[in-house]
Design an enzyme around this catalytic site. Structure first.
Site, PDB file in Angstrom:
ATOM      1  N   LYS A  22      -1.829  13.231  17.392  1.00 52.57           N
ATOM      2  CA  LYS A  22      -2.036  13.533  15.962  1.00 52.57           C
ATOM      3  C   LYS A  22      -2.556  12.301  15.222  1.00 52.57           C
ATOM      4  O   LYS A  22      -3.515  12.383  14.464  1.00 52.57           O
ATOM      5  CB  LYS A  22      -0.706  13.982  15.334  1.00 52.57           C
ATOM      6  N   ASN A  23      -1.908  11.162  15.457  1.00 53.43           N
ATOM      7  CA  ASN A  23      -2.248   9.970  14.674  1.00 53.43           C
ATOM      8  C   ASN A  23      -3.590   9.359  15.065  1.00 53.43           C
ATOM      9  O   ASN A  23      -4.117   8.518  14.346  1.00 53.43           O
ATOM     10  CB  ASN A  23      -1.128   8.918  14.785  1.00 53.43           C
ATOM     11  N   ARG A  93       0.430  12.217   3.907  1.00 54.55           N
ATOM     12  CA  ARG A  93       0.041  10.895   3.407  1.00 54.55           C
ATOM     13  C   ARG A  93      -1.185  10.336   4.116  1.00 54.55           C
ATOM     14  O   ARG A  93      -1.949   9.561   3.545  1.00 54.55           O
ATOM     15  CB  ARG A  93       1.202   9.912   3.586  1.00 54.55           C
ATOM     16  N   CYS A 117       7.964   9.251  -0.518  1.00 54.20           N
ATOM     17  CA  CYS A 117       8.067   9.702   0.877  1.00 54.20           C
ATOM     18  C   CYS A 117       9.529   9.605   1.292  1.00 54.20           C
ATOM     19  O   CYS A 117      10.238   8.697   0.863  1.00 54.20           O
ATOM     20  CB  CYS A 117       7.202   8.809   1.751  1.00 54.20           C
ATOM     21  N   ARG A 122       6.372   3.259   1.233  1.00 57.36           N
ATOM     22  CA  ARG A 122       5.039   3.449   1.811  1.00 57.36           C
ATOM     23  C   ARG A 122       3.894   3.256   0.806  1.00 57.36           C
ATOM     24  O   ARG A 122       3.116   4.176   0.523  1.00 57.36           O
ATOM     25  CB  ARG A 122       4.936   4.821   2.483  1.00 57.36           C
ATOM     26  N   ILE A 327      10.486  -1.080  10.202  1.00 51.72           N
ATOM     27  CA  ILE A 327       9.197  -0.680   9.610  1.00 51.72           C
ATOM     28  C   ILE A 327       9.379   0.043   8.276  1.00 51.72           C
ATOM     29  O   ILE A 327       8.694  -0.258   7.307  1.00 51.72           O
ATOM     30  CB  ILE A 327       8.392   0.235  10.574  1.00 51.72           C
TER      31      ILE A 327
HETATM   32  C1  UD1 Z   1       1.376   5.105  10.529  1.00 51.96           C
HETATM   33  C2  UD1 Z   1       1.653   6.386  11.300  1.00 51.96           C
HETATM   34  C3  UD1 Z   1       3.137   6.717  11.253  1.00 51.96           C
HETATM   35  C4  UD1 Z   1       3.946   5.538  11.759  1.00 51.96           C
HETATM   36  C5  UD1 Z   1       3.554   4.250  11.021  1.00 51.96           C
HETATM   37  C6  UD1 Z   1       4.222   3.016  11.612  1.00 51.96           C
HETATM   38  C7  UD1 Z   1      -0.390   7.653  11.072  1.00 51.96           C
HETATM   39  C8  UD1 Z   1      -1.084   8.823  10.455  1.00 51.96           C
HETATM   40  N1  UD1 Z   1       0.875   7.460  10.687  1.00 51.96           N
HETATM   41  O1  UD1 Z   1       1.746   5.330   9.181  1.00 51.96           O
HETATM   42  O2  UD1 Z   1       3.374   7.851  12.079  1.00 51.96           O
HETATM   43  O3  UD1 Z   1       5.320   5.777  11.533  1.00 51.96           O
HETATM   44  O4  UD1 Z   1       2.133   4.050  11.092  1.00 51.96           O
HETATM   45  O5  UD1 Z   1       3.927   2.910  12.943  1.00 51.96           O
HETATM   46  O6  UD1 Z   1      -0.949   6.953  11.889  1.00 51.96           O
HETATM   47  N2  UD1 Z   1       2.620  -1.082   3.982  1.00 51.96           N
HETATM   48  C9  UD1 Z   1       2.457  -1.822   2.821  1.00 51.96           C
HETATM   49  N3  UD1 Z   1       1.284  -1.681   2.142  1.00 51.96           N
HETATM   50  C10 UD1 Z   1       0.274  -0.865   2.579  1.00 51.96           C
HETATM   51  C11 UD1 Z   1       0.452  -0.137   3.760  1.00 51.96           C
HETATM   52  C12 UD1 Z   1       1.632  -0.268   4.447  1.00 51.96           C
HETATM   53  O7  UD1 Z   1       3.342  -2.554   2.410  1.00 51.96           O
HETATM   54  O8  UD1 Z   1      -0.762  -0.778   1.909  1.00 51.96           O
HETATM   55  C13 UD1 Z   1       3.898  -1.191   4.730  1.00 51.96           C
HETATM   56  C14 UD1 Z   1       4.657   0.134   4.803  1.00 51.96           C
HETATM   57  O9  UD1 Z   1       5.466   0.345   3.673  1.00 51.96           O
HETATM   58  C15 UD1 Z   1       5.459  -0.034   6.064  1.00 51.96           C
HETATM   59  C16 UD1 Z   1       4.541  -0.892   6.944  1.00 51.96           C
HETATM   60  O10 UD1 Z   1       3.585  -1.468   6.084  1.00 51.96           O
HETATM   61  O11 UD1 Z   1       6.635  -0.759   5.812  1.00 51.96           O
HETATM   62  C17 UD1 Z   1       3.813  -0.112   8.021  1.00 51.96           C
HETATM   63  O12 UD1 Z   1       3.202   1.024   7.442  1.00 51.96           O
HETATM   64  P1  UD1 Z   1       1.826   1.605   7.988  1.00 51.96           P
HETATM   65  O13 UD1 Z   1       1.521   1.014   9.322  1.00 51.96           O
HETATM   66  O14 UD1 Z   1       0.791   1.500   6.935  1.00 51.96           O
HETATM   67  O15 UD1 Z   1       2.204   3.134   8.188  1.00 51.96           O
HETATM   68  P2  UD1 Z   1       1.203   4.324   8.047  1.00 51.96           P
HETATM   69  O16 UD1 Z   1      -0.152   3.871   8.408  1.00 51.96           O
HETATM   70  O17 UD1 Z   1       1.415   5.015   6.747  1.00 51.96           O
END
Ligand code: UD1
Length: 418
Positions: A22-23, A93, A117, A122, A327
């Site tokens: 999916k991801n 998201r 969320c 997030r 995370i």
């Molecule tokens: C993706 C995955 C999700 C998985 C997550 C962590 C997809 C569609 N989803 O989510 O299944 O659980 O990675 O492996 O691939 N953060 C910030 N600022 C940002 C972006 C992220 O502070 O602009 C922080 C988030 O709050 C979190 C961390 O970075 O604590 C990791 O998040 P991120 O890797 O961005 O998760 P997603 O990409 O949303």
């Protein structure tokens, strides 16, 4: 609303095949916005999130044609709306990954902020900061990200913390930007590598995939091609855990063992006998499950997306363990439901302490998010008696035909209407 009725306490047997990731599929579908020709994608799982992404792309004017055997064709020639509405973004998201491609190809994008969320704050600040560093002018108005750029320019940008969809968005945008982009502290997840390989197949110039530094030399345009999505490592890990907690021998096919190195080490630590072949894994449970303490980490560490499922394994282990979620700040919603099934877990901020118990008890439970719902299904498979898992639309977001797949290996699972 549908529920799963699971009669647990039975062992499973046989083999099953893992679906496409999916991801990986979601950003690959969004990346089709970068190209004005038809693109064929194979091994796309049939999931709610994939339907949401299809809806979002067709809302923008793309045509999506469903072929046989999990193949879809996307043609983003006639995009007439560079707009991702709140109604769609709030249900998924990952819709945020249309921001980079829209901006890169059309010079404008209006994408809803994803909002709250259930697993943590997030934020998407890194997506916005990265695109701004490439020259985009970005404003937040009425809950929407309004981005414009007459031309995106290559830049050097460092993620802090590392972000999976953030890396995806910037890599896609940089593929059509002018000049060189260097992304530091990039995500190394196999899904990001798969997206990068897809972009390279379309003609993008990308190096460093799977490392902390991804370098993208922008190109003028991308071409039409055919591409196959990797298998879903999270689904694979979930079924491996299912084997252990139901004390069953299973063979899980159609996976990439290299993507599962750390989870395999953890499962071996719990006493599992694991035989790894080129594209499959045979797993046998131990006499007694040993507790395994771990912390979640970005790839290649233990994924946060299997934290809840591994918790069920530890609940049924012989001894005490701790799970440290690093995370997401609120990813323990499943604990309260698992406690209702008899689990002995105490929480202190982002650390769960688990005392192993002999067996779980059936109970009506409610899924709160995608991976929490997988944990509840696992717990129900292990618990004696009938468990009803409510709100399974969460599990349908990320597990293809979960009820059919489990039934095919002997689980007593039935999908029922409320
Ligand atoms: C993706 C995955 C999700 C998985 C997550 C962590 C997809 C569609 N989803 O989510 O299944 O659980 O990675 O492996 O691939 N953060 C910030 N600022 C940002 C972006 C992220 O502070 O602009 C922080 C988030 O709050 C979190 C961390 O970075 O604590 C990791 O998040 P991120 O890797 O961005 O998760 P997603 O990409 O949303």
């Amino acid at each position: 609303m549908q529920k799963l009725r699971i009669n647990g306490g039975h062992s499973l047997k046989g083999e099953l095949a893992i679906s496409g990731s999916k991801n990986a599929a979601l950003p690959i579908m969004a990346a089709c916005l970068l190209c004005p020709n038809e693109i064929q994608i194979e091994n796309v799982p049939n999931l709610r999130d994939i339907k949401t992404m299809s809806l979002l792309l067709s809302h923008m004017g793309a045509t999506i044609e469903k072929g046989t055997e999990n193949t879809i064709k996307i043609n983003a020639k006639n995009i007439n709306q560079k707009f991702a509405p709140y109604d769609l973004v709030k249900t998924m998201r990952a819709s945020i990954v249309v921001l980079g491609p829209l901006l890169a190809r059309f010079g404008e994008a209006i994408v809803s902020l994803p909002g709250g969320c259930s697993i943590g704050a997030r934020p998407v600040n890194l997506h916005i900061e990265g695109l701004s560093a490439m020259g985009a002018k970005i404003e937040i108005k009425n809950g929407y990200i309004h981005a414009v750029a007459s031309e995106l320019k290559g830049c050097e940008f460092e993620f802090n913390p590392v972000s999976v969809t953030g890396t995806a968005n910037l890599m896609m945008a940089a593929s059509l930007a002018k000049g060189k982009t260097i992304l530091d502290n990039s995500a190394k997840e196999p899904e990001i590598v798969n997206l990068g390989e897809f972009l390279i197949t379309l003609g993008a110039n990308i190096s460093g995939l799977g490392t902390e530094q991804i370098i993208i030399e922008g190109v003028k345009s991308l071409k039409s091609e055919c591409f196959k999505v990797i298998p879903d490592r999270i689904e694979a890990a979930t079924f491996l855990i299912a084997a252990l907690i139901t004390r069953s021998n299973l063979k899980i096919n159609n996976l990439i063992p290299d993507h599962l190195k750390e989870p395999i080490d953890i499962l071996r630590g719990s006493g599992a006998k694991i035989n790894v072949s080129r594209e499959s894994i045979d797993i046998k449970p131990p006499e007694k499950i040993k507790p395994v303490s771990f912390k979640t980490e970005p790839y290649p560490g233990i994924p946060t997306d299997i934290q809840a499922q591994l918790m069920v394994l530890n609940i049924l282990a012989d001894g005490h363990s701790t799970i440290h979620e690093t995370i997401f700040e609120n990813r323990f919603m499943h604990v309260l439901e698992l406690q209702r099934m008899g689990a002995d877990i105490s929480l202190s901020r982002n650390v769960a302490s688990i005392k192993g118990i002999k067996g779980l008890k059936s109970a009506p439970v409610m899924a709160t998010d995608l991976r929490a719902s997988a944990a509840l299904v696992l717990a129900a498979l292990a618990a004696e008696g009938e468990t009803i898992v409510d709100r399974i639309y969460h599990i349908d977001r990320g597990y293809e035909n979960i009820d059919k797949k489990l039934s095919s290996i002997g689980a007593m699972v039935e999908r029922i209407e409320s």
